[in-house]
Scaffold this motif. Sequence first.
Motif, PDB file in Angstrom:
ATOM      1  N   ASP A  22      21.219  68.248  28.490  1.00  0.00           N
ATOM      2  CA  ASP A  22      21.965  69.092  29.496  1.00  0.00           C
ATOM      3  C   ASP A  22      22.219  70.236  30.169  1.00  0.00           C
ATOM      4  O   ASP A  22      22.530  70.944  31.829  1.00  0.00           O
ATOM      5  N   TYR A  23      21.328  70.938  29.148  1.00  0.00           N
ATOM      6  CA  TYR A  23      20.838  72.263  29.974  1.00  0.00           C
ATOM      7  C   TYR A  23      18.838  72.715  29.848  1.00  0.00           C
ATOM      8  O   TYR A  23      17.996  73.284  30.112  1.00  0.00           O
ATOM      9  N   HIS A  26      17.721  73.472  33.403  1.00  0.00           N
ATOM     10  CA  HIS A  26      18.041  74.842  33.911  1.00  0.00           C
ATOM     11  C   HIS A  26      17.477  75.591  33.671  1.00  0.00           C
ATOM     12  O   HIS A  26      16.448  76.346  33.759  1.00  0.00           O
ATOM     13  N   SER A  29      15.203  78.490  32.248  1.00  0.00           N
ATOM     14  CA  SER A  29      14.139  77.820  30.981  1.00  0.00           C
ATOM     15  C   SER A  29      13.002  76.968  32.038  1.00  0.00           C
ATOM     16  O   SER A  29      12.175  75.976  31.825  1.00  0.00           O
ATOM     17  N   ASP A 221      22.158  84.453  30.122  1.00  0.00           N
ATOM     18  CA  ASP A 221      20.508  83.789  30.280  1.00  0.00           C
ATOM     19  C   ASP A 221      20.478  83.031  29.022  1.00  0.00           C
ATOM     20  O   ASP A 221      19.634  82.294  29.438  1.00  0.00           O
ATOM     21  N   LEU A 224      22.121  80.117  27.513  1.00  0.00           N
ATOM     22  CA  LEU A 224      21.782  78.737  28.161  1.00  0.00           C
ATOM     23  C   LEU A 224      20.312  77.747  28.174  1.00  0.00           C
ATOM     24  O   LEU A 224      20.433  76.980  27.797  1.00  0.00           O
ATOM     25  N   MET A 227      20.803  76.538  24.178  1.00  0.00           N
ATOM     26  CA  MET A 227      21.758  75.301  24.989  1.00  0.00           C
ATOM     27  C   MET A 227      20.775  74.359  25.130  1.00  0.00           C
ATOM     28  O   MET A 227      21.093  72.785  24.993  1.00  0.00           O
ATOM     29  N   GLY A 228      19.484  74.823  25.670  1.00  0.00           N
ATOM     30  CA  GLY A 228      18.578  73.678  26.386  1.00  0.00           C
ATOM     31  C   GLY A 228      17.352  73.548  25.503  1.00  0.00           C
ATOM     32  O   GLY A 228      16.211  73.428  25.879  1.00  0.00           O
ATOM     33  N   ARG A 232      19.209  73.632  20.367  1.00  0.00           N
ATOM     34  CA  ARG A 232      20.993  73.340  20.574  1.00  0.00           C
ATOM     35  C   ARG A 232      21.213  72.150  18.943  1.00  0.00           C
ATOM     36  O   ARG A 232      22.276  71.827  18.521  1.00  0.00           O
TER      37      ARG A 232
END
Length: 271
Positions: A22-23, A26, A29, A221, A224, A227-228, A232
């Motif tokens: 889901d990330y 982004h 990244s 940042d 994020l 998380m991606g 994770r």
Amino acid sequence: MKMTELEAAKAKAATAYNAAADYFDHPVSSFWHRFGRRTVERLGLRMGETVLDVCCGSGGSALPVAEAVGPEGKVVAVDLAERLVALGEAKAREKGLGNIEFKAADMLSLGYPDASFDVVVCVFGIFFVPDMVAATKELWRMVRPNGRLAITTWGPDLFEPANSAFWEAIRDERPDLLRGFNPWERISTPTGLREMLAEAGIAEAEIVAEPGSHAISSPDDWWLIAMGSGYRGTLAQLDAATLARVRERNLALLGQCEAITTNVLYSAAVR
């Protein structure tokens, strides 16, 4: 039945990157795609070539490969994480690329005969396999005579200082989740990578170490990015309250950090 080390590693990678999907794409990244495209540019692909891209993620290298080999070429893009494969398929459709096939599969059991591809590519993936030598031998086996194998991996100090801050925050809350080392550290220097390739039967390879950093506009940042990415997998094991505390601690330790380290090693060998 007890899970083998290889099965455990595959399950861990698939779980982490399915969660991170889901990330994963982004904009913070963007390095996934930058280094994937750079790997492809270094290969000098020709129109009509057939290419296998393993650990393809959402297509950071596979999509540029498909563009480079043209409609007469063929690309097979493989990853354990079904959700990343779905992202890649969607982007290929948007770009109108009909010469690429995305597959959720294990690179060690694809079943292709010897010498099936002109080029085999693996960007930021070989280190997830416990036996990197065996995995590299399997990729090398599928390369045709005069074909190329490209393995791109991380250099030293990946994502510092954010990486150290992340694991310190984890240590405060869940020391049982600490990693003794990051898997890419085994091949994070030209010497280490060259030795691994030699063990796999690749006597000569061009290896280029490229220092780099990735700008972040704020510590948020970095979160994020975590998380991606593979982080994770660790974060997914935290309950909501613990996750919030880890995030707060991680970002506090980062302070006003404006960039994280992204050193990369590119390797290419001709069969």
